[in-house]
Design a protein around this motif. Structure first.
Motif, short mmCIF file in Angstrom:
data_model
loop_
_atom_site.label_atom_id
_atom_site.label_comp_id
_atom_site.label_asym_id
_atom_site.label_seq_id
_atom_site.Cartn_x
_atom_site.Cartn_y
_atom_site.Cartn_z
N VAL A 51 5.66 -4.32 -3.06
CA VAL A 51 4.49 -3.76 -3.66
C VAL A 51 4.50 -3.47 -5.13
CG1 VAL A 51 2.60 -1.79 -3.53
CG2 VAL A 51 3.93 -2.47 -1.29
N GLU A 61 -1.42 5.04 -4.17
CA GLU A 61 -2.07 3.80 -3.59
C GLU A 61 -0.84 2.91 -3.04
OE1 GLU A 61 -5.05 2.58 -2.82
OE2 GLU A 61 -6.02 4.42 -3.61
N ILE A 65 -0.69 2.38 1.20
CA ILE A 65 -0.29 0.81 1.52
C ILE A 65 1.02 0.68 2.34
CG2 ILE A 65 -0.03 -1.56 0.84
CD1 ILE A 65 -1.78 -1.03 -1.71
N THR A 69 1.10 -0.05 6.52
CA THR A 69 1.81 -0.96 7.01
C THR A 69 2.92 -0.54 8.03
OG1 THR A 69 1.36 -2.14 4.91
CG2 THR A 69 3.01 -3.21 6.29
N VAL A 89 2.29 -7.52 -1.31
CA VAL A 89 0.78 -6.98 -1.59
C VAL A 89 0.31 -7.77 -2.90
CG1 VAL A 89 -0.38 -4.82 -2.57
CG2 VAL A 89 1.14 -4.87 -0.66
N ILE A 93 -5.67 -5.22 -3.29
CA ILE A 93 -5.39 -4.23 -2.30
C ILE A 93 -6.05 -3.13 -2.34
CG2 ILE A 93 -3.22 -3.71 -2.69
CD1 ILE A 93 -4.02 -5.01 0.60
N THR A 94 -6.05 -2.54 -3.54
CA THR A 94 -6.40 -1.24 -3.53
C THR A 94 -8.01 -0.97 -3.32
OG1 THR A 94 -7.05 -1.42 -5.80
CG2 THR A 94 -4.95 -0.66 -5.28
N ASN A 98 -8.74 1.95 4.58
CA ASN A 98 -7.67 2.04 5.65
C ASN A 98 -7.94 1.29 6.79
OD1 ASN A 98 -6.48 3.83 3.67
ND2 ASN A 98 -6.50 5.61 5.03
N LEU A 101 -7.66 -2.40 6.21
CA LEU A 101 -6.17 -2.88 6.06
C LEU A 101 -5.52 -2.78 7.36
CD1 LEU A 101 -3.72 -3.56 4.32
CD2 LEU A 101 -3.67 -1.19 3.98
#
Length: 119
Positions: A51, A61, A65, A69, A89, A93-94, A98, A101
């Protein structure tokens, strides 16, 4: 009884573990996340993360993530083939909440299961 734990043995820890996956990976992905996988001889799946700060600026953030995950992997670990996975990532992605994702990760885990059966 199936245990949904996430011990140290289920993580990719060293650069050599990551390099193994990067040599000849099977790729699945969306526009925001890619999962690379390669069959291992351990008998169980393992996971690692990349990431980058340039894609996800804020630490909270990046942590969100990785947490989501890890949780998705923990819940699906018994369905997954014996592969080493690296989650990469990408930019944007931000902007994903949730729920979306989690759905994207489930879809990618299913694709990896299918790829492993075909090979």
């Amino acid at each position: 009884m199936v245990k949904f734990v996430f011990p140290r043995g289920l993580r990719l820890l060293t650069p050599a573990h990551f390099a193994f996956v990067f040599q000849r990976p099977q790729r699945t992905g969306t526009s925001q996340i890619t999962i690379l996988g390669r069959l291992n001889s351990m008998g169980h799946p393992r996971i690692g993360f990349t990431v980058a700060k340039r894609h996800v600026k804020r630490a909270h953030e990046r942590n969100r993530i990785k947490r989501l995950t890890r949780e998705s992997f923990r819940l699906h670990q018994h369905e997954l083939p014996a592969m080493d996975f690296v989650v990469i990532v990408k930019k944007g992605i931000t902007n994903i909440d949730n729920r979306n994702l989690k759905e994207a990760l489930e879809k990618l885990w299913r694709r990896h299961c299918r790829l492993a059966q075909d090979s």
